[in-house]
Design an enzyme around this catalytic site. Structure first.
Site, PDB file in Angstrom:
ATOM      1  CG  PHE A 164      -7.689  -0.731   3.676  1.00 48.87           C
ATOM      2  CD1 PHE A 164      -7.385   0.520   3.483  1.00 48.87           C
ATOM      3  CD2 PHE A 164      -7.805  -1.731   2.971  1.00 48.87           C
ATOM      4  CE1 PHE A 164      -7.537   0.972   1.984  1.00 48.87           C
ATOM      5  CE2 PHE A 164      -7.953  -1.655   1.343  1.00 48.87           C
ATOM      6  CZ  PHE A 164      -7.982  -0.089   1.108  1.00 48.87           C
ATOM      7  CG  ASP A 170      -3.147  -5.265   6.863  1.00 51.75           C
ATOM      8  OD1 ASP A 170      -2.001  -4.626   6.338  1.00 51.75           O
ATOM      9  OD2 ASP A 170      -4.255  -5.050   6.117  1.00 51.75           O
ATOM     10  CE1 TYR A 212      -1.200  -0.961  -3.258  1.00 47.87           C
ATOM     11  CE2 TYR A 212      -1.045  -3.497  -3.606  1.00 47.87           C
ATOM     12  CZ  TYR A 212      -1.766  -2.255  -3.229  1.00 47.87           C
ATOM     13  OH  TYR A 212      -2.808  -2.432  -2.806  1.00 47.87           O
ATOM     14  CE  LYS A 213      -1.160   0.281   0.741  1.00 48.13           C
ATOM     15  NZ  LYS A 213      -1.811   1.543   0.393  1.00 48.13           N
ATOM     16  NE  ARG A 261      -3.235   7.827   2.486  1.00 45.61           N
ATOM     17  CZ  ARG A 261      -3.157   6.460   2.027  1.00 45.61           C
ATOM     18  NH1 ARG A 261      -3.646   5.547   3.089  1.00 45.61           N
ATOM     19  NH2 ARG A 261      -3.249   6.066   0.812  1.00 45.61           N
TER      20      ARG A 261
END
Lengths: 409, 409
Positions: free
Chosen positions: B125, B196, B221-222, B368
């Protein structure tokens, strides 16, 4: 020392008195700690419920576009810019004050590559010193943090200094630097000026551009009333903006975050100083809080703040001769707080809080009282001094329950 | 390809079906984007109102002690530790993922002072790469970020490498590293492993200690449902804790923050990795969100996640032959998402969202879909594939309104 009638008359003529309705104050409390945590703005609860239920709950990930979350930090920044005398596109909001010290200081050092010294005030708020020290150690190569007392600051600014990191208002004493004059001195030595506005922003008019500051940082949860741990802000003078490659080069500061390219390229202008995904709930609270400053004349805030300080000093000195004033009597030399020293400071403050007058204590012996003209009256301040006087007169602080130290003071 | 009866039967027998009640889902939406922003946990609005009105509004600054704000980050950290296979006192919560990459990476480099290379995945990312690059440039002295494709990673890990920074699950393809095996390879070369977990924590069981990871970071927050821009977390293996002097040495990581001493001294253990004042509103939301994991067996979450992935792959391939699967078919090689490639990916996703099926698009051509077993059923997933099939069959994406790029994708 003004009598009760005078105090009432001052409140009657107060041009800011209507603003008190913009805040929610608990019954039975006189709050003199807005310099630590600002009070709850009216309408905040409704606004946050809307963010949680409507924006997050219903829009879900679409909120980034639909609810404008992606532009929220810039919107908040624009509101803060107005309060600190900064132009459009010079303020970024996000992260903590500590992280923003790191961001601005690392940027400043890169602009003075031949110098190795960070200079700060020996009495600066500790996190500024800690972060500066941590940055110097991280880079190594002879970088060092040097400190000087405020009285010796002018002499300490020499040609070895890359950046001077100062808090405009001393968090303990309320003593205030002359920002414009000190910045001139810093520039004359070829160094850069970074001003910490934690005890300035929202407390009185700040003129960053006029003072020619290079960088600034500040806090969202004190005089700006953004809520506990609200996002902080930073300022970069337009002349430095395009020359900065941020040390904390996160994706939100990339020129095209949603292109997801492997190579970093800074965004245009101040946006490059943002790092990670913004905390939408806390950021929305700060956004809503800043609306309490709509239509507020900061010059009137300053004038009332100084009236409140003078009144509080006079009343406390009349009621409590054993407290030693450590805040300058001269208006221009102080921020928006009044502090006294006493060896039993901690217990005195606990006894005062038990009576509903909330200030705070700063080690080793400082009683600190913040003046926030938008929600404090002359009557509040006179009454607070009277209650303090009673506590001192009765030595009420000399009880065991006021001597147990809490985790946070 | 399972028929409707099979899908219904699977939902009937789903041991996790009762957990759906722990979340608020808008009507008419099938949400396959919990890997970007998790949904609203039930009871969140009430909890946040309480924090705003009762804790902030009424307790004011006393909330730091009375409402336990000062201990909130450690409390949240304990809840996250359980989900990522970490022991007590090894996780810290605060700041953004980007800032936590900086904190862990700078700590790792200091532990390998004779090495100058940060190694990462070319497809990591972007913020991980950007931050690593920014840190290397800040320190200078020959530090550099080097990248390799996942397939070449083992060979790229050599004796010049100080730290390897990898995201366990690829945010685009869903491909998953074998964390334990890769960590062994990293350690064999004398380097340190930083994982990560943005697409791992809350998505499936993570075993940081078992895998012998040195450091980790992750997102709130995911899959953890902490709300937009929720605070992130980091992990430090116990063996490294006492040897770390944080580069971001803020006051909340000091051993005695309220002593206000001028010299920095790190707090005991993991607390030293906290920096500034914690954002209480956002932190409280994450705290409340994590309660949705109470009593959840993460092995069951993993099993259902893989069932949902298999079902979605089978249904989409049956309905939409023009979409190319980019996620591994092999369960052990993927996280909790399914991605397809199509040159018109952006417009297809917009057309799908218009029908109430929310996934997301990642440049240049990836559709996705995140699988979140606590609030998704097999029926949801089958229905989403059917709607996608209709959009593809009717080429409904080929309309101008689906081609305008929004700011955030």
């Amino acid at each position: 020392m003004p009598d009760a009638t005078t105090v009432l008359e001052k409140d009657r003529q107060d041009p800011l008195k209507a603003f008190r309705e913009r805040f929610v104050l608990p019954d039975g409390v006189i709050y003199l700690d807005g310099n630590s945590l600002g009070v709850l703005p009216a309408g905040m609860s409704r606004r946050i419920a809307e963010v949680v239920e409507r924006e997050w709950g219903e829009r879900l990930v679409r909120g980034w576009n639909d609810a404008g979350w992606i532009d929220l930090p810039a919107r908040v920044a624009g509101k803060i810019a107005r309060l600190v005398g900064a132009g459009d596109g010079t303020v970024a909001v996000g992260d903590s004050t500590s992280v923003n010290v790191f961001k601005t200081l690392s940027a400043a050092l890169a602009l003075r590559p031949d110098r190795r010294v960070i200079l700060s005030d020996s009495n600066n708020f500790p996190t500024d010193l800690y972060i500066a020290d941590g940055l110097a150690r991280l880079i190594g190569q002879g970088y060092e943090l040097r400190t000087a007392m405020a009285a010796d600051m002018d002499d300490a600014i020499d040609a070895s200094v890359a950046a001077v990191l100062l808090t405009e208002v001393d968090y303990r004493t309320g003593w205030r630097y002359d920002m414009a004059q000190t910045t001139r001195r810093i520039h004359a030595a070829g160094a850069l000026a970074i001003w910490d506005l934690c005890h300035s922003a929202g407390a009185f008019p700040v003129h960053l551009e006029e003072a020619d500051a290079d960088f600034a940082i500040g806090c969202g949860y004190k005089y700006l009333n953004g809520g506990p741990g609200a996002p902080a802000f930073l300022y970069v003078a337009p002349r430095h903006l395009e020359g900065i490659r941020p040390a904390l080069s996160g994706w939100m500061g990339h020129q095209a975050p949603f292109a997801f390219t492997a190579d970093y390229a800074p965004a245009e202008g101040i946006a490059r100083m943002t790092v990670g995904t913004p905390p939408v709930l806390s950021m929305s609270a700060l956004d809503a809080a800043l609306d309490a400053f709509d239509g507020v004349d900061m010059e009137l805030v300053r004038a009332k703040s100084q009236d409140l300080c003078d009144l509080f000093i006079a009343e406390v000195e009349a009621h409590c001769p054993e407290l030693e004033l450590v805040t300058p009597r001269e208006r221009s030399q102080r921020g928006s707080q009044v502090s006294f020293r006493h060896p039993e400071g901690y217990a005195i403050m606990q006894a005062l809080i038990a009576e509903g007058v909330i200030g705070d204590f700063r080690a080793p012996d400082i009683l600190r009282f913040g003046m926030t003209p938008l929600y404090l009256s002359h009557g509040d301040v006179a009454r607070a001094a009277e209650i303090l006087g009673r506590i001192m007169g009765e030595k009420r602080w000399d009880r065991p329950e006021f001597r147990t130290r809490a985790k946070v003071t």
